[in-house]
Scaffold this motif. Sequence first.
Motif, PDB file in Angstrom:
ATOM      1  N   MET A 191     -30.120  46.650  46.746  1.00 32.03           N
ATOM      2  CA  MET A 191     -30.103  45.473  45.881  1.00 32.03           C
ATOM      3  C   MET A 191     -31.450  44.765  45.924  1.00 32.03           C
ATOM      4  SD  MET A 191     -26.532  43.411  46.033  1.00 32.03           S
ATOM      5  CE  MET A 191     -25.031  44.087  45.375  1.00 32.03           C
ATOM      6  N   GLY A 192     -31.752  44.020  44.889  1.00 30.10           N
ATOM      7  CA  GLY A 192     -32.989  43.275  44.851  1.00 30.10           C
ATOM      8  C   GLY A 192     -32.768  41.805  45.111  1.00 30.10           C
ATOM      9  N   CYS A 193     -33.840  41.128  45.441  1.00 28.32           N
ATOM     10  CA  CYS A 193     -33.774  39.677  45.604  1.00 28.32           C
ATOM     11  C   CYS A 193     -35.097  39.082  45.142  1.00 28.32           C
ATOM     12  CB  CYS A 193     -33.496  39.286  47.056  1.00 28.32           C
ATOM     13  SG  CYS A 193     -34.917  39.453  48.157  1.00 28.32           S
ATOM     14  N   PHE A 194     -35.082  37.791  44.915  1.00 32.97           N
ATOM     15  CA  PHE A 194     -36.313  37.070  44.591  1.00 32.97           C
ATOM     16  C   PHE A 194     -37.034  36.864  45.916  1.00 32.97           C
ATOM     17  CE2 PHE A 194     -39.222  33.888  43.267  1.00 32.97           C
ATOM     18  CZ  PHE A 194     -39.345  34.005  41.894  1.00 32.97           C
ATOM     19  N   CYS A 195     -38.055  37.669  46.144  1.00 36.30           N
ATOM     20  CA  CYS A 195     -38.675  37.764  47.468  1.00 36.30           C
ATOM     21  C   CYS A 195     -39.381  36.464  47.862  1.00 36.30           C
ATOM     22  CB  CYS A 195     -39.664  38.921  47.496  1.00 36.30           C
ATOM     23  SG  CYS A 195     -40.401  39.215  49.118  1.00 36.30           S
ATOM     24  N   HIS A 196     -39.144  36.054  49.109  1.00 32.89           N
ATOM     25  CA  HIS A 196     -39.801  34.841  49.592  1.00 32.89           C
ATOM     26  C   HIS A 196     -41.310  35.011  49.648  1.00 32.89           C
ATOM     27  CE1 HIS A 196     -40.873  36.176  53.732  1.00 32.89           C
ATOM     28  NE2 HIS A 196     -39.905  37.033  53.509  1.00 32.89           N
ATOM     29  N   GLY A 197     -41.765  36.263  49.813  1.00 31.18           N
ATOM     30  CA  GLY A 197     -43.205  36.508  49.865  1.00 31.18           C
ATOM     31  C   GLY A 197     -43.906  36.283  48.547  1.00 31.18           C
ATOM     32  N   SER A 198     -43.140  36.310  47.435  1.00 31.53           N
ATOM     33  CA  SER A 198     -43.753  36.144  46.119  1.00 31.53           C
ATOM     34  C   SER A 198     -44.153  34.703  45.846  1.00 31.53           C
ATOM     35  CB  SER A 198     -42.789  36.620  45.028  1.00 31.53           C
ATOM     36  OG  SER A 198     -41.647  35.785  44.979  1.00 31.53           O
ATOM     37  N   MET A 199     -43.642  33.769  46.638  1.00 25.88           N
ATOM     38  CA  MET A 199     -43.897  32.364  46.363  1.00 25.88           C
ATOM     39  C   MET A 199     -45.255  31.895  46.873  1.00 25.88           C
ATOM     40  SD  MET A 199     -41.333  31.598  44.604  1.00 25.88           S
ATOM     41  CE  MET A 199     -41.504  29.819  44.436  1.00 25.88           C
ATOM     42  N   GLY A 200     -45.886  32.707  47.722  1.00 20.03           N
ATOM     43  CA  GLY A 200     -47.184  32.290  48.266  1.00 20.03           C
ATOM     44  C   GLY A 200     -48.223  32.092  47.185  1.00 20.03           C
ATOM     45  N   ALA A 201     -48.341  33.078  46.279  1.00 24.55           N
ATOM     46  CA  ALA A 201     -49.341  32.979  45.210  1.00 24.55           C
ATOM     47  C   ALA A 201     -49.031  31.821  44.270  1.00 24.55           C
ATOM     48  CB  ALA A 201     -49.412  34.289  44.432  1.00 24.55           C
ATOM     49  N   LEU A 202     -47.744  31.597  43.996  1.00 24.71           N
ATOM     50  CA  LEU A 202     -47.384  30.480  43.124  1.00 24.71           C
ATOM     51  C   LEU A 202     -47.708  29.151  43.786  1.00 24.71           C
ATOM     52  CD1 LEU A 202     -46.094  29.316  40.588  1.00 24.71           C
ATOM     53  CD2 LEU A 202     -43.856  29.543  41.681  1.00 24.71           C
ATOM     54  N   THR A 203     -47.423  29.036  45.075  1.00 24.89           N
ATOM     55  CA  THR A 203     -47.727  27.794  45.795  1.00 24.89           C
ATOM     56  C   THR A 203     -49.225  27.503  45.769  1.00 24.89           C
ATOM     57  OG1 THR A 203     -45.818  28.145  47.243  1.00 24.89           O
ATOM     58  CG2 THR A 203     -47.515  26.622  48.011  1.00 24.89           C
ATOM     59  N   LEU A 204     -50.030  28.545  45.938  1.00 24.42           N
ATOM     60  CA  LEU A 204     -51.484  28.365  45.899  1.00 24.42           C
ATOM     61  C   LEU A 204     -51.960  27.959  44.504  1.00 24.42           C
ATOM     62  CD1 LEU A 204     -52.681  31.415  48.050  1.00 24.42           C
ATOM     63  CD2 LEU A 204     -52.727  28.999  48.694  1.00 24.42           C
ATOM     64  N   ALA A 205     -51.257  28.436  43.474  1.00 22.89           N
ATOM     65  CA  ALA A 205     -51.681  28.150  42.097  1.00 22.89           C
ATOM     66  C   ALA A 205     -51.208  26.796  41.606  1.00 22.89           C
ATOM     67  CB  ALA A 205     -51.152  29.238  41.157  1.00 22.89           C
ATOM     68  N   LEU A 206     -50.255  26.174  42.296  1.00 24.55           N
ATOM     69  CA  LEU A 206     -49.662  24.929  41.803  1.00 24.55           C
ATOM     70  C   LEU A 206     -50.685  23.832  41.509  1.00 24.55           C
ATOM     71  CD1 LEU A 206     -46.286  24.415  43.713  1.00 24.55           C
ATOM     72  CD2 LEU A 206     -46.650  24.711  41.264  1.00 24.55           C
ATOM     73  N   PRO A 207     -51.642  23.555  42.412  1.00 24.20           N
ATOM     74  CA  PRO A 207     -52.611  22.490  42.088  1.00 24.20           C
ATOM     75  C   PRO A 207     -53.394  22.763  40.811  1.00 24.20           C
ATOM     76  CG  PRO A 207     -52.694  23.035  44.427  1.00 24.20           C
ATOM     77  CD  PRO A 207     -51.851  24.089  43.776  1.00 24.20           C
ATOM     78  N   SER A 208     -53.723  24.050  40.570  1.00 24.81           N
ATOM     79  CA  SER A 208     -54.473  24.395  39.360  1.00 24.81           C
ATOM     80  C   SER A 208     -53.609  24.327  38.114  1.00 24.81           C
ATOM     81  CB  SER A 208     -55.062  25.806  39.497  1.00 24.81           C
ATOM     82  OG  SER A 208     -55.977  25.874  40.581  1.00 24.81           O
ATOM     83  N   LEU A 209     -52.303  24.562  38.274  1.00 29.28           N
ATOM     84  CA  LEU A 209     -51.389  24.502  37.138  1.00 29.28           C
ATOM     85  C   LEU A 209     -51.003  23.071  36.793  1.00 29.28           C
ATOM     86  CD1 LEU A 209     -48.938  27.421  38.071  1.00 29.28           C
ATOM     87  CD2 LEU A 209     -50.436  27.354  36.072  1.00 29.28           C
ATOM     88  N   ASN A 210     -51.058  22.195  37.783  1.00 30.64           N
ATOM     89  CA  ASN A 210     -50.574  20.822  37.625  1.00 30.64           C
ATOM     90  C   ASN A 210     -51.661  19.948  37.003  1.00 30.64           C
ATOM     91  OD1 ASN A 210     -48.870  18.664  37.779  1.00 30.64           O
ATOM     92  ND2 ASN A 210     -48.999  18.413  39.992  1.00 30.64           N
ATOM     93  N   ILE A 211     -51.886  20.166  35.696  1.00 23.87           N
ATOM     94  CA  ILE A 211     -52.915  19.439  34.937  1.00 23.87           C
ATOM     95  C   ILE A 211     -52.218  18.619  33.861  1.00 23.87           C
ATOM     96  CG2 ILE A 211     -54.967  19.614  33.506  1.00 23.87           C
ATOM     97  CD1 ILE A 211     -55.466  20.558  36.319  1.00 23.87           C
ATOM     98  N   SER A 212     -52.167  17.320  34.062  1.00 27.62           N
ATOM     99  CA  SER A 212     -51.428  16.455  33.137  1.00 27.62           C
ATOM    100  C   SER A 212     -52.304  15.841  32.056  1.00 27.62           C
ATOM    101  CB  SER A 212     -50.725  15.334  33.919  1.00 27.62           C
ATOM    102  OG  SER A 212     -51.680  14.544  34.618  1.00 27.62           O
ATOM    103  N   ALA A 213     -53.599  16.182  32.042  1.00 32.11           N
ATOM    104  CA  ALA A 213     -54.513  15.582  31.064  1.00 32.11           C
ATOM    105  C   ALA A 213     -54.074  15.890  29.642  1.00 32.11           C
ATOM    106  CB  ALA A 213     -55.925  16.111  31.297  1.00 32.11           C
ATOM    107  N   SER A 214     -54.213  14.919  28.766  1.00 31.81           N
ATOM    108  CA  SER A 214     -53.886  15.097  27.356  1.00 31.81           C
ATOM    109  C   SER A 214     -55.175  15.363  26.580  1.00 31.81           C
ATOM    110  CB  SER A 214     -53.201  13.844  26.806  1.00 31.81           C
ATOM    111  OG  SER A 214     -52.849  14.027  25.446  1.00 31.81           O
ATOM    112  N   LEU A 215     -55.161  16.386  25.721  1.00 30.33           N
ATOM    113  CA  LEU A 215     -56.358  16.768  24.972  1.00 30.33           C
ATOM    114  C   LEU A 215     -56.578  15.850  23.774  1.00 30.33           C
ATOM    115  CD1 LEU A 215     -56.174  20.668  24.810  1.00 30.33           C
ATOM    116  CD2 LEU A 215     -57.398  19.229  26.446  1.00 30.33           C
ATOM    117  N   ALA A 216     -57.831  15.602  23.479  1.00 32.58           N
ATOM    118  CA  ALA A 216     -58.201  14.838  22.286  1.00 32.58           C
ATOM    119  C   ALA A 216     -59.515  15.396  21.766  1.00 32.58           C
ATOM    120  CB  ALA A 216     -58.328  13.353  22.609  1.00 32.58           C
TER     121      ALA A 216
END
Length: 371
Positions: free
Chosen positions: A1-26
Amino acid sequence: MGCFCHGSMGALTLALPSLNISASLALPGANVALGLQAYLNAAGLPAEPWLPDPGWLTLPLPQLKLSAQAVATISAMASLRAQVLAQFGIDLLIPGQAMAMARIVATLNARLSAMANINFNPLGWLQLAQLNSAIDQVNLALSLGLLMPSASMMMSLTVPGGIPMPRWTSLLALLRALCPMIAAMAQLNVSLSASASMTAELAAALRIMAKLQLPALVAGELMVSLTAALSAVAQLQLSLGLSPLKLGFPAIQLRVQAKLAAMMSTLSVRFGLNVTLPNLLALLLSLLPKLPVVPTSFATSAVIQASLQLQAMASVNWQVPSMMASLQIGLPTCAFVAQLQAALGITAVLPSPCASGCDAAKLARALAAVA
Protein backbone atom coordinates in the motif's frame (compact mmCIF):
# COMPACT_ATOMS: atom_id res chain seq x y z
CA MET A 1 0.00 0.00 0.00
CA GLY A 2 1.05 3.59 -0.48
CA CYS A 3 1.00 6.53 1.86
CA PHE A 4 1.67 10.25 1.73
CA CYS A 5 5.29 9.98 2.79
CA HIS A 6 6.46 12.11 5.69
CA GLY A 7 9.77 12.54 3.89
CA SER A 8 8.06 14.40 1.05
CA MET A 9 7.18 17.32 3.30
CA GLY A 10 10.77 18.47 3.75
CA ALA A 11 11.01 20.13 0.34
CA LEU A 12 7.59 21.74 0.76
CA THR A 13 8.51 23.09 4.20
CA LEU A 14 11.69 24.61 2.76
CA ALA A 15 9.71 26.19 -0.09
CA LEU A 16 7.01 27.71 2.12
CA PRO A 17 8.75 31.06 2.77
CA SER A 18 9.30 31.52 -0.98
CA LEU A 19 5.70 30.56 -1.76
CA ASN A 20 4.23 32.80 0.92
CA ILE A 21 4.19 36.04 -1.11
CA SER A 22 1.16 38.18 -0.35
CA ALA A 23 2.19 41.21 -2.43
CA SER A 24 -0.46 42.52 -4.80
CA LEU A 25 0.68 43.36 -8.35
CA ALA A 26 0.09 46.76 -9.91
CA LEU A 27 1.98 46.67 -13.22
CA PRO A 28 1.17 49.21 -15.95
CA GLY A 29 -0.63 47.45 -18.79
CA ALA A 30 -1.64 44.41 -16.76
CA ASN A 31 -5.32 45.29 -17.22
CA VAL A 32 -4.81 45.27 -20.99
CA ALA A 33 -3.36 41.75 -21.00
CA LEU A 34 -6.08 40.46 -18.69
CA GLY A 35 -8.85 42.22 -20.61
CA LEU A 36 -7.68 40.84 -23.96
CA GLN A 37 -7.38 37.38 -22.42
CA ALA A 38 -11.03 37.63 -21.32
CA TYR A 39 -11.99 38.61 -24.87
CA LEU A 40 -10.13 35.60 -26.29
CA ASN A 41 -11.52 33.20 -23.69
CA ALA A 42 -15.07 34.29 -24.48
CA ALA A 43 -14.51 33.10 -28.05
CA GLY A 44 -12.51 29.99 -27.10
CA LEU A 45 -9.38 31.36 -28.76
CA PRO A 46 -6.70 30.57 -29.72
CA ALA A 47 -7.97 27.30 -31.15
CA GLU A 48 -7.53 25.09 -34.16
CA PRO A 49 -9.85 26.00 -37.05
CA TRP A 50 -13.27 24.41 -36.68
CA LEU A 51 -14.15 22.49 -39.83
CA PRO A 52 -17.59 20.95 -39.23
CA ASP A 53 -19.44 18.66 -41.59
CA PRO A 54 -22.74 20.30 -42.65
CA GLY A 55 -24.31 16.83 -42.41
CA TRP A 56 -24.00 16.99 -38.62
CA LEU A 57 -26.98 19.36 -38.54
CA THR A 58 -29.36 16.57 -39.57
CA LEU A 59 -28.10 13.89 -37.15
CA PRO A 60 -30.53 12.69 -34.43
CA LEU A 61 -28.42 13.42 -31.37
CA PRO A 62 -29.89 12.49 -27.98
CA GLN A 63 -31.02 15.12 -25.52
CA LEU A 64 -30.27 14.36 -21.88
CA LYS A 65 -32.97 14.56 -19.22
CA LEU A 66 -30.37 14.55 -16.46
CA SER A 67 -30.04 17.90 -14.72
CA ALA A 68 -26.86 19.92 -15.07
CA GLN A 69 -26.17 19.27 -11.37
CA ALA A 70 -26.52 15.50 -11.88
CA VAL A 71 -24.16 15.56 -14.87
CA ALA A 72 -21.65 17.62 -12.87
CA THR A 73 -21.67 15.09 -10.01
CA ILE A 74 -21.33 12.12 -12.36
CA SER A 75 -18.47 13.90 -14.13
CA ALA A 76 -16.74 14.56 -10.80
CA MET A 77 -17.11 10.92 -9.72
CA ALA A 78 -15.64 9.72 -12.99
CA SER A 79 -12.81 12.24 -12.82
CA LEU A 80 -11.92 11.14 -9.29
CA ARG A 81 -11.76 7.51 -10.34
CA ALA A 82 -9.56 8.36 -13.34
CA GLN A 83 -7.18 10.60 -11.37
CA VAL A 84 -6.74 8.16 -8.49
CA LEU A 85 -6.05 5.34 -10.93
CA ALA A 86 -3.54 7.39 -12.92
CA GLN A 87 -1.71 8.90 -9.95
CA PHE A 88 -1.76 6.10 -7.39
CA GLY A 89 -2.63 2.94 -9.30
CA ILE A 90 -5.76 2.54 -7.14
CA ASP A 91 -9.00 1.55 -8.86
CA LEU A 92 -11.91 2.81 -6.78
CA LEU A 93 -14.26 0.56 -8.72
CA ILE A 94 -12.56 -2.57 -7.34
CA PRO A 95 -13.86 -3.67 -3.94
CA GLY A 96 -11.29 -3.18 -1.22
CA GLN A 97 -9.15 -0.60 -2.98
CA ALA A 98 -11.04 2.34 -1.51
CA MET A 99 -9.23 1.72 1.79
CA ALA A 100 -5.93 2.37 0.02
CA MET A 101 -7.15 5.84 -0.99
CA ALA A 102 -8.41 6.45 2.55
CA ARG A 103 -4.93 5.56 3.79
CA ILE A 104 -3.37 8.18 1.51
CA VAL A 105 -5.76 10.86 2.79
CA ALA A 106 -5.14 9.85 6.42
CA THR A 107 -1.37 10.07 6.01
CA LEU A 108 -1.74 13.37 4.16
CA ASN A 109 -3.74 14.67 7.12
CA ALA A 110 -0.94 13.67 9.45
CA ARG A 111 1.56 15.67 7.38
CA LEU A 112 -0.59 18.77 7.04
CA SER A 113 -1.73 18.83 10.65
CA ALA A 114 1.69 20.14 11.67
CA MET A 115 1.23 23.07 9.26
CA ALA A 116 -2.46 23.76 9.91
CA ASN A 117 -1.92 26.96 11.88
CA ILE A 118 0.51 28.74 9.56
CA ASN A 119 -0.50 32.05 7.99
CA PHE A 120 -0.16 31.39 4.27
CA ASN A 121 -1.01 33.84 1.48
CA PRO A 122 0.40 33.23 -2.04
CA LEU A 123 -1.49 36.10 -3.73
CA GLY A 124 1.65 37.46 -5.39
CA TRP A 125 2.40 34.19 -7.20
CA LEU A 126 -1.24 33.71 -8.18
CA GLN A 127 -1.51 37.17 -9.75
CA LEU A 128 1.88 36.88 -11.46
CA ALA A 129 1.02 33.50 -12.98
CA GLN A 130 -2.37 34.80 -14.14
CA LEU A 131 -0.77 37.83 -15.77
CA ASN A 132 1.94 35.74 -17.42
CA SER A 133 -0.67 33.35 -18.78
CA ALA A 134 -2.63 36.28 -20.20
CA ILE A 135 0.50 37.68 -21.90
CA ASP A 136 1.27 34.29 -23.44
CA GLN A 137 -2.30 33.94 -24.73
CA VAL A 138 -2.35 37.44 -26.22
CA ASN A 139 1.06 36.92 -27.84
CA LEU A 140 -0.11 33.67 -29.39
CA ALA A 141 -3.26 35.34 -30.67
CA LEU A 142 -1.17 38.13 -32.18
CA SER A 143 1.12 35.64 -33.91
CA LEU A 144 -1.90 33.85 -35.40
CA GLY A 145 -3.56 37.06 -36.55
CA LEU A 146 -6.61 36.53 -34.34
CA LEU A 147 -6.77 40.08 -33.02
CA MET A 148 -6.80 41.54 -36.54
CA PRO A 149 -8.28 38.65 -38.54
CA SER A 150 -8.17 38.67 -42.31
CA ALA A 151 -11.34 38.43 -44.37
CA SER A 152 -10.77 34.71 -44.97
CA MET A 153 -10.17 34.07 -41.28
CA MET A 154 -13.33 35.96 -40.34
CA MET A 155 -15.24 33.82 -42.82
CA SER A 156 -13.91 30.61 -41.28
CA LEU A 157 -14.76 31.83 -37.77
CA THR A 158 -18.26 33.11 -38.50
CA VAL A 159 -19.39 30.82 -41.34
CA PRO A 160 -17.81 27.43 -40.49
CA GLY A 161 -18.48 24.71 -43.02
CA GLY A 162 -20.10 27.35 -45.22
CA ILE A 163 -22.98 27.72 -42.75
CA PRO A 164 -23.52 30.82 -40.57
CA MET A 165 -22.66 30.17 -36.93
CA PRO A 166 -26.22 30.86 -35.58
CA ARG A 167 -27.46 27.76 -37.41
CA TRP A 168 -25.02 25.63 -35.39
CA THR A 169 -26.32 26.89 -32.03
CA SER A 170 -28.69 24.00 -31.24
CA LEU A 171 -26.19 21.33 -32.20
CA LEU A 172 -23.46 22.93 -30.15
CA ALA A 173 -25.75 23.16 -27.11
CA LEU A 174 -26.42 19.43 -27.35
CA LEU A 175 -22.74 18.57 -27.75
CA ARG A 176 -21.74 20.80 -24.83
CA ALA A 177 -24.19 18.90 -22.62
CA LEU A 178 -23.17 15.47 -23.92
CA CYS A 179 -19.39 15.91 -23.69
CA PRO A 180 -19.13 15.49 -19.89
CA MET A 181 -21.15 12.25 -20.09
CA ILE A 182 -18.99 10.91 -22.90
CA ALA A 183 -15.87 11.62 -20.85
CA ALA A 184 -17.44 10.08 -17.73
CA MET A 185 -18.30 6.89 -19.62
CA ALA A 186 -14.69 6.51 -20.71
CA GLN A 187 -13.33 7.25 -17.23
CA LEU A 188 -15.67 4.69 -15.65
CA ASN A 189 -14.96 2.02 -18.31
CA VAL A 190 -18.56 2.00 -19.54
CA SER A 191 -18.75 0.81 -23.12
CA LEU A 192 -20.59 3.06 -25.56
CA SER A 193 -20.99 0.21 -28.03
CA ALA A 194 -23.15 -1.90 -25.70
CA SER A 195 -26.29 0.24 -25.69
CA ALA A 196 -28.40 -2.46 -24.01
CA SER A 197 -26.19 -2.59 -20.90
CA MET A 198 -24.84 0.95 -20.94
CA THR A 199 -27.11 2.45 -18.31
CA ALA A 200 -26.79 -0.60 -16.04
CA GLU A 201 -22.98 -0.46 -16.24
CA LEU A 202 -22.97 3.26 -15.50
CA ALA A 203 -25.40 2.90 -12.59
CA ALA A 204 -23.29 0.11 -11.08
CA ALA A 205 -20.11 2.19 -11.29
CA LEU A 206 -21.82 5.23 -9.79
CA ARG A 207 -23.20 3.19 -6.89
CA ILE A 208 -19.68 2.04 -6.05
CA MET A 209 -18.31 5.57 -6.25
CA ALA A 210 -21.19 6.92 -4.14
CA LYS A 211 -20.22 4.58 -1.30
CA LEU A 212 -16.65 5.89 -1.16
CA GLN A 213 -15.76 7.19 2.29
CA LEU A 214 -12.59 9.16 2.97
CA PRO A 215 -11.30 10.82 6.15
CA ALA A 216 -12.19 14.50 6.39
CA LEU A 217 -9.33 16.84 5.54
CA VAL A 218 -7.80 18.44 8.63
CA ALA A 219 -6.39 21.44 6.75
CA GLY A 220 -8.50 21.69 3.63
CA GLU A 221 -8.22 25.45 3.13
CA LEU A 222 -4.45 25.38 3.57
CA MET A 223 -4.15 22.51 1.09
CA VAL A 224 -6.20 24.40 -1.49
CA SER A 225 -3.99 27.49 -1.04
CA LEU A 226 -0.83 25.40 -1.31
CA THR A 227 -2.15 23.70 -4.44
CA ALA A 228 -2.93 27.06 -6.05
CA ALA A 229 0.51 28.42 -5.17
CA LEU A 230 2.30 25.33 -6.50
CA SER A 231 0.21 25.42 -9.67
CA ALA A 232 1.13 29.09 -10.22
CA VAL A 233 4.83 28.32 -9.77
CA ALA A 234 4.61 25.32 -12.13
CA GLN A 235 2.89 27.43 -14.80
CA LEU A 236 5.54 30.15 -14.56
CA GLN A 237 8.31 27.58 -14.70
CA LEU A 238 6.86 25.99 -17.83
CA SER A 239 6.36 29.35 -19.54
CA LEU A 240 9.66 31.00 -18.61
CA GLY A 241 11.89 27.94 -18.59
CA LEU A 242 13.27 29.03 -15.20
CA SER A 243 12.78 27.93 -11.61
CA PRO A 244 10.68 30.63 -9.91
CA LEU A 245 11.51 29.45 -6.41
CA LYS A 246 15.25 29.40 -7.08
CA LEU A 247 15.30 32.87 -8.64
CA GLY A 248 12.75 34.36 -6.24
CA PHE A 249 9.62 36.42 -6.72
CA PRO A 250 11.30 39.80 -7.56
CA ALA A 251 13.38 38.28 -10.36
CA ILE A 252 10.41 36.47 -11.88
CA GLN A 253 8.28 39.61 -11.63
CA LEU A 254 10.90 41.50 -13.62
CA ARG A 255 10.81 38.88 -16.36
CA VAL A 256 7.03 38.97 -16.58
CA GLN A 257 7.13 42.75 -16.56
CA ALA A 258 9.54 42.67 -19.52
CA LYS A 259 7.19 40.32 -21.40
CA LEU A 260 4.32 42.69 -20.66
CA ALA A 261 6.25 45.69 -21.99
CA ALA A 262 7.10 43.79 -25.19
CA MET A 263 3.46 42.81 -25.66
CA MET A 264 2.32 46.40 -25.16
CA SER A 265 4.86 47.58 -27.74
CA THR A 266 3.56 45.02 -30.26
CA LEU A 267 -0.03 46.12 -29.66
CA SER A 268 0.98 49.74 -30.15
CA VAL A 269 2.53 48.97 -33.51
CA ARG A 270 -0.28 46.69 -34.71
CA PHE A 271 -3.13 49.03 -33.75
CA GLY A 272 -1.36 52.39 -33.99
CA LEU A 273 -2.28 53.37 -30.44
CA ASN A 274 -0.30 55.09 -27.70
CA VAL A 275 0.16 52.55 -24.90
CA THR A 276 0.07 55.32 -22.30
CA LEU A 277 -3.59 56.14 -23.04
CA PRO A 278 -5.64 55.73 -19.84
CA ASN A 279 -8.51 54.06 -21.72
CA LEU A 280 -6.31 51.85 -23.91
CA LEU A 281 -8.16 48.60 -23.14
CA ALA A 282 -11.54 50.11 -24.02
CA LEU A 283 -10.13 51.44 -27.29
CA LEU A 284 -8.62 48.07 -28.18
CA LEU A 285 -11.82 46.20 -27.42
CA SER A 286 -13.77 48.63 -29.58
CA LEU A 287 -11.51 47.77 -32.52
CA LEU A 288 -11.79 44.01 -32.14
CA PRO A 289 -14.41 42.02 -34.07
CA LYS A 290 -17.32 40.34 -32.33
CA LEU A 291 -16.57 36.66 -32.63
CA PRO A 292 -18.68 33.57 -31.88
CA VAL A 293 -17.31 30.80 -29.69
CA VAL A 294 -15.01 28.49 -31.64
CA PRO A 295 -16.09 25.00 -30.47
CA THR A 296 -13.04 23.06 -31.63
CA SER A 297 -12.51 21.59 -28.15
CA PHE A 298 -15.85 19.76 -28.00
CA ALA A 299 -17.47 19.70 -31.45
CA THR A 300 -15.35 17.09 -33.20
CA SER A 301 -16.11 14.10 -35.39
CA ALA A 302 -15.18 11.77 -32.51
CA VAL A 303 -17.59 13.51 -30.14
CA ILE A 304 -20.34 13.36 -32.77
CA GLN A 305 -19.86 9.60 -33.18
CA ALA A 306 -19.81 9.05 -29.42
CA SER A 307 -22.93 11.19 -29.00
CA LEU A 308 -24.85 9.03 -31.46
CA GLN A 309 -24.08 6.03 -29.22
CA LEU A 310 -25.62 7.71 -26.17
CA GLN A 311 -29.23 7.23 -27.26
CA ALA A 312 -29.85 4.95 -24.27
CA MET A 313 -29.04 7.83 -21.91
CA ALA A 314 -31.79 10.05 -23.33
CA SER A 315 -34.47 8.43 -21.16
CA VAL A 316 -32.41 8.43 -17.95
CA ASN A 317 -33.52 10.91 -15.30
CA TRP A 318 -31.71 9.77 -12.17
CA GLN A 319 -31.72 11.74 -8.96
CA VAL A 320 -28.02 12.19 -8.32
CA PRO A 321 -26.86 13.78 -5.05
CA SER A 322 -24.99 17.05 -5.24
CA MET A 323 -21.25 17.21 -4.68
CA MET A 324 -20.44 14.52 -2.10
CA ALA A 325 -17.92 14.68 0.73
CA SER A 326 -15.69 12.07 -0.89
CA LEU A 327 -15.38 14.25 -4.01
CA GLN A 328 -14.56 17.35 -1.95
CA ILE A 329 -11.78 15.35 -0.29
CA GLY A 330 -10.49 13.15 -3.10
CA LEU A 331 -10.26 15.66 -5.93
CA PRO A 332 -8.30 18.29 -3.91
CA THR A 333 -5.99 15.53 -2.66
CA CYS A 334 -5.21 14.46 -6.23
CA ALA A 335 -4.66 18.08 -7.27
CA PHE A 336 -2.28 18.72 -4.35
CA VAL A 337 -0.21 15.63 -5.11
CA ALA A 338 -0.06 16.53 -8.81
CA GLN A 339 1.14 20.09 -8.14
CA LEU A 340 3.79 18.93 -5.68
CA GLN A 341 5.22 16.89 -8.54
CA ALA A 342 4.85 19.67 -11.12
CA ALA A 343 6.33 22.51 -9.05
CA LEU A 344 8.81 20.78 -6.73
CA GLY A 345 9.44 17.43 -8.40
CA ILE A 346 8.16 15.62 -5.31
CA THR A 347 6.64 12.14 -5.59
CA ALA A 348 4.60 12.46 -2.44
CA VAL A 349 2.80 9.09 -2.41
CA LEU A 350 5.20 6.16 -2.08
CA PRO A 351 4.92 2.46 -1.22
CA SER A 352 5.10 1.79 2.50
CA PRO A 353 6.82 0.92 4.66
CA CYS A 354 9.89 2.79 3.50
CA ALA A 355 13.29 3.08 5.13
CA SER A 356 12.86 6.63 6.42
CA GLY A 357 11.13 6.02 9.72
CA CYS A 358 7.77 5.18 8.12
CA ASP A 359 4.77 5.76 10.39
CA ALA A 360 2.15 4.57 7.88
CA ALA A 361 1.36 1.37 9.77
CA LYS A 362 0.59 3.30 12.95
CA LEU A 363 -1.65 5.71 11.06
CA ALA A 364 -3.38 2.84 9.26
CA ARG A 365 -4.21 1.17 12.58
CA ALA A 366 -5.74 4.42 13.80
CA LEU A 367 -7.76 4.72 10.59
CA ALA A 368 -9.01 1.12 10.92
CA ALA A 369 -10.06 1.78 14.50
CA VAL A 370 -12.15 4.76 13.44
CA ALA A 371 -13.70 2.84 10.53
